[in-house]
Write a protein that holds these residues in place. Structure first.
Motif, PDB file in Angstrom:
ATOM      1  N   ALA A  69      19.059 -20.821  10.312  1.00 39.17           N
ATOM      2  CA  ALA A  69      18.048 -21.818  10.656  1.00 39.17           C
ATOM      3  C   ALA A  69      18.346 -22.446  12.013  1.00 39.17           C
ATOM      4  CB  ALA A  69      17.988 -22.894   9.575  1.00 39.17           C
ATOM      5  N   LEU A  70      19.635 -22.702  12.287  1.00 34.52           N
ATOM      6  CA  LEU A  70      20.003 -23.293  13.560  1.00 34.52           C
ATOM      7  C   LEU A  70      19.685 -22.363  14.714  1.00 34.52           C
ATOM      8  CD1 LEU A  70      23.414 -25.012  12.723  1.00 34.52           C
ATOM      9  CD2 LEU A  70      21.272 -26.141  13.373  1.00 34.52           C
ATOM     10  N   SER A  71      19.949 -21.064  14.529  1.00 33.69           N
ATOM     11  CA  SER A  71      19.738 -20.111  15.618  1.00 33.69           C
ATOM     12  C   SER A  71      18.266 -19.796  15.833  1.00 33.69           C
ATOM     13  CB  SER A  71      20.509 -18.821  15.339  1.00 33.69           C
ATOM     14  OG  SER A  71      20.023 -18.203  14.161  1.00 33.69           O
ATOM     15  N   SER A  72      17.492 -19.747  14.740  1.00 35.40           N
ATOM     16  CA  SER A  72      16.087 -19.354  14.862  1.00 35.40           C
ATOM     17  C   SER A  72      15.124 -20.527  14.759  1.00 35.40           C
ATOM     18  CB  SER A  72      15.734 -18.362  13.751  1.00 35.40           C
ATOM     19  OG  SER A  72      15.800 -18.991  12.475  1.00 35.40           O
ATOM     20  N   ARG A  73      15.633 -21.697  14.362  1.00 36.22           N
ATOM     21  CA  ARG A  73      14.808 -22.873  14.101  1.00 36.22           C
ATOM     22  C   ARG A  73      13.815 -22.604  12.968  1.00 36.22           C
ATOM     23  NH1 ARG A  73      13.606 -25.949  19.874  1.00 36.22           N
ATOM     24  NH2 ARG A  73      15.792 -26.069  20.529  1.00 36.22           N
ATOM     25  N   ARG A  74      14.138 -21.631  12.136  1.00 35.98           N
ATOM     26  CA  ARG A  74      13.339 -21.319  10.959  1.00 35.98           C
ATOM     27  C   ARG A  74      14.261 -21.142   9.764  1.00 35.98           C
ATOM     28  NH1 ARG A  74       8.136 -22.754  11.768  1.00 35.98           N
ATOM     29  NH2 ARG A  74       7.236 -21.768  13.607  1.00 35.98           N
ATOM     30  N   THR A  75      13.818 -21.614   8.598  1.00 36.96           N
ATOM     31  CA  THR A  75      14.602 -21.436   7.376  1.00 36.96           C
ATOM     32  C   THR A  75      14.042 -20.327   6.498  1.00 36.96           C
ATOM     33  OG1 THR A  75      13.253 -23.044   6.144  1.00 36.96           O
ATOM     34  CG2 THR A  75      15.172 -23.901   7.350  1.00 36.96           C
ATOM     35  N   ARG A  76      12.896 -19.764   6.885  1.00 41.70           N
ATOM     36  CA  ARG A  76      12.188 -18.768   6.072  1.00 41.70           C
ATOM     37  C   ARG A  76      11.975 -19.293   4.653  1.00 41.70           C
ATOM     38  NH1 ARG A  76      11.465 -14.329   9.005  1.00 41.70           N
ATOM     39  NH2 ARG A  76      10.611 -13.161   7.230  1.00 41.70           N
ATOM     40  N   THR A  77      11.559 -20.553   4.599  1.00 39.50           N
ATOM     41  CA  THR A  77      11.285 -21.222   3.330  1.00 39.50           C
ATOM     42  C   THR A  77       9.871 -21.791   3.360  1.00 39.50           C
ATOM     43  OG1 THR A  77      13.605 -21.827   3.084  1.00 39.50           O
ATOM     44  CG2 THR A  77      12.015 -23.017   1.728  1.00 39.50           C
ATOM     45  N   GLY A 131      13.639 -28.645   5.210  1.00 40.04           N
ATOM     46  CA  GLY A 131      13.477 -27.648   6.246  1.00 40.04           C
ATOM     47  C   GLY A 131      12.449 -26.570   6.000  1.00 40.04           C
ATOM     48  N   ILE A 132      11.392 -26.844   5.212  1.00 45.55           N
ATOM     49  CA  ILE A 132      10.376 -25.822   5.000  1.00 45.55           C
ATOM     50  C   ILE A 132       9.697 -25.474   6.322  1.00 45.55           C
ATOM     51  CG2 ILE A 132       9.927 -26.431   2.596  1.00 45.55           C
ATOM     52  CD1 ILE A 132       7.405 -27.908   3.590  1.00 45.55           C
TER      53      ILE A 132
END
Length: 351
Positions: A69-77, A131-132
């Motif tokens: 999430a930190l690297s992509s700014r996405r949690t895939r949630t 973090g959705i």
């Protein structure tokens, strides 16, 4: 003596200690290739993907979601807020959504609101804090503060189960008002004019409100608007539906047909009618909405509106996944419903 808990903790720590480099080394590829596969399985060949997946399973590698999430700014949630899990349609829809999101390597987080907009707002804040990336909401009856929250946090969302092309918010679902008109026209065409209504509670439920608007509009056009005492609202529960049916059917003047807010309500109405000695459909026609699995197995089988639940929820998931990937997605999508005529409806005796 070593405890079982100690063994479990040791195994968990060992699995967490296995890094992506170990997987890449064993697969004979770069860490970037492994990372690409974990984030987008379709980005590598089927043969390579199978090999990497086998190694991941063998060594017990678990990607660090927080690091990704930190690297992509996405949690895939993806988050979803529904009124209740005590509803077969929601359960069916969530299963389809989960199946699709899983195929896209997304996690689903679920919350309920019991048709309470304040609770829904609080649940949305909880999901955002976890973090959705996107959010599915049931219908379009929401706090304005909820929309402001999602906009300020730049979180994509979609309203599921409604089709509102005139509004600026994404929607995927059926035209519920048209569905209401369709089911009651079926009764009118059969010759019914004495039609009662056991609708779902209308508070914060724009789908139920739209269905009822459609029903009332057709009845008014036919000069068959039911008196207020023939219009009852209940929760989606068998016992409340049975009580409503008892109220309607024990009157000196009773309806020849009852249109119900969903299939569960229709089940309750049919059960109570039969308990009171009335034959369905000879003495009373009953119709519903949703087309649950039980509806075709009842005796008599239920006439209802088929709602394509699986498609609605899958399309909603697709909208969010495509939007999050930066791909163009249709903002409003109408899914077609259909009338399913079965054994629970027929002309009134004197038609």
């Amino acid at each position: 003596m070593k405890s079982v808990t100690s063994d479990i903790d040791t195994t968990t720590r060992r699995a967490r200690g296995i890094g992506i480099r170990a997987v890449a080394k064993q697969a004979g590829v770069s860490t970037a290739t492994v990372s690409r596969f974990l984030n987008r399985p379709e980005s590598v060949s089927a043969e390579l993907g199978t090999r990497i997946r086998a190694i991941v399973d063998e060594v017990g590698y678990i990607p660090d979601a927080s690091a990704r999430a930190l690297s992509s700014r996405r949690t895939r949630t993806i988050g979803a807020i529904i009124p209740t899990i005590d509803n077969a349609m929601f359960a069916q829809g969530l299963q389809s959504l989960q199946r699709y999101l899983s195929s896209q390597n997304y996690l689903l987080l679920l919350a309920t609101n019991e048709y309470d907009l304040d609770v829904e707002l609080a649940q949305a804040r909880n999901l955002v804090s976890r973090g959705i990336d996107g959010l599915l909401l049931r219908g379009d009856a929401h706090h304005e503060a909820l929309r402001d929250l999602l906009q300020s946090q730049q979180i994509d969302f979609v309203n599921v189960g409604v089709y509102d092309p005139d509004k600026p918010y994404p929607s995927i679902g059926v035209d519920n008002e048209a569905a209401g008109r369709c089911i009651v026209r079926h009764l009118i065409d059969l010759g019914h004019r004495s039609i009662g209504i056991v609708a779902a509670l209308q508070r914060n439920n724009d789908r139920a409100q739209a269905r009822l608007r459609g029903i009332i509009s057709v009845l008014a056009e036919a000069g068959a608007t039911p008196p207020p005492e023939w219009q009852i609202q209940v929760n989606y529960k068998l016992d409340e539906a049975r009580q409503a049916a008892r109220t309607l059917l024990q009157r000196s003047e009773r309806p020849t047909a009852i249109v119900c807010g969903n299939d569960v309500i229709a089940y309750g109405v049919m059960l109570e009618a039969q308990k009171l000695g009335l034959a369905v459909p000879q003495d009373l026609s009953v119709v519903g909405f949703d087309d649950l699995e039980w509806s075709r197995h009842l005796q008599p089988a239920l006439t209802t509106i088929h709602m394509p639940t699986d498609e609605i929820w899958t399309r909603a998931g697709e909208y969010l996944v495509q939007t999050l990937a930066g791909h163009p997605a249709m903002m409003h999508r109408e899914i077609d419903f259909s009338l399913v005529v079965r054994e629970s409806s027929s002309p009134p005796k004197w038609a």
